[in-house]
Design a protein around this motif. Sequence first.
Motif, mmCIF file in Angstrom:
data_model
loop_
_atom_site.group_PDB
_atom_site.id
_atom_site.type_symbol
_atom_site.label_atom_id
_atom_site.label_comp_id
_atom_site.label_asym_id
_atom_site.label_seq_id
_atom_site.Cartn_x
_atom_site.Cartn_y
_atom_site.Cartn_z
ATOM 1 N N VAL A 1 16.481 -19.860 88.198
ATOM 2 C CA VAL A 1 16.988 -18.989 89.203
ATOM 3 C C VAL A 1 15.859 -17.454 89.604
ATOM 4 C CG1 VAL A 1 18.579 -16.813 90.751
ATOM 5 C CG2 VAL A 1 19.648 -18.821 89.126
ATOM 6 N N LYS A 2 15.327 -16.836 89.354
ATOM 7 C CA LYS A 2 14.013 -16.358 89.485
ATOM 8 C C LYS A 2 12.624 -17.369 89.725
ATOM 9 C CE LYS A 2 10.752 -13.708 86.777
ATOM 10 N NZ LYS A 2 10.008 -12.361 85.202
ATOM 11 N N SER B 1 18.593 -12.846 90.346
ATOM 12 C CA SER B 1 18.854 -13.643 88.297
ATOM 13 C C SER B 1 19.568 -13.215 87.664
ATOM 14 C CB SER B 1 17.158 -13.355 88.598
ATOM 15 O OG SER B 1 16.013 -14.184 89.163
ATOM 16 N N THR C 1 14.344 -8.783 93.107
ATOM 17 C CA THR C 1 14.555 -10.615 91.784
ATOM 18 C C THR C 1 15.194 -10.431 90.958
ATOM 19 O OG1 THR C 1 12.428 -11.114 93.037
ATOM 20 C CG2 THR C 1 13.221 -12.506 91.488
ATOM 21 N N TYR D 1 19.252 -17.164 84.370
ATOM 22 C CA TYR D 1 18.464 -16.287 84.436
ATOM 23 C C TYR D 1 16.539 -17.312 84.273
ATOM 24 C CZ TYR D 1 15.222 -12.066 84.761
ATOM 25 O OH TYR D 1 14.647 -10.753 85.438
#
Length: 322
Positions: free
Chosen positions: A213-214, A233, A229, A210
Amino acid sequence: MSPAEEEKSLPLPQRWPRASKFALSACAAAVAELVTFPLDLTKTRLQIQGEAAVRGDGAAAGQAAPYRGMLRTAAGIVQEEGLGKLWQGATPAVYRHIVYSGVRMVAYEHLRDSVLCRAEDKTFPLWYSVVGGMSAGAIGQFFASPTDLVKVQMQMEGKRKLEGKPLRFRGVHHAFLKILSEGGIRGLWAGWVPNVQRAALVNMGDLTTYDTVKHFLLLNTPLVDNSVTHSVSSVCSGLVAAVLGTPADVVKTRIMNQPRDKQGRGLLYKSSMDCLIQTVQGEGFMSLYKGFIPTWMRMAPWSLVFWLTYEQIRRICGVSSF
């Protein structure tokens, strides 16, 4: 205005940042747990199926499993035990996530921002995030292991009733007291090793994915820090967490559910490695992924509900985005 008066005038999240983050993450986790709990119960029942074959219990081993697959397992629970049984064990599960999620989120942010020192532009090396995620998950799960033990054992009470076996517990508090009286403090932490191992792997998938990816999306795409977003994520984090955590979850569930002697020692498995070996030898490697579909189908919406709720209540309460 004196420094003490200035401090008192600050909002609670600024006066007690870690306590506030603990409370916010606990609230978000409780919501996510209640929404997705039936899938957790289904997963637990699936992971126990076939275990008699490993024990060499001839009578039980010759019988077909009462449920096969996620949908038939869930339908069987509703038909034979009632709709409400899909939430059996939800109370200790919520207790567990209040402790587990609160500790892991606070620990991860502390490790990320103060110990491993994230850069000012919020870039963070992947291996730092892996270390932080695994460490935070292990710490959180160690503290939450007693509640997880009660949750797993209470989830199996409905099955015991159908098999004609006497129920072991009258409720959550009785379960805690009985486990404590039979196995002592050590009994409350039965299965904590595979539990912590699983949590470390799951959080390597959840927190690490998380966070990575975020901030990748924020730094490299036109996306901004909003629900879109957060959703992308969280979906990625749920999938990776399920892939990494399911084998350890199967081992953890079986160790926690096994009968114990008066000293609190397991009668079926000597250790998590012994359980792993017996499971693979008796049922094949893919038995380690029993319950993967409900695990993934639970982790995906759980991650989505948790992260969206957590990010929003942080924003509402004036706490910076995760």
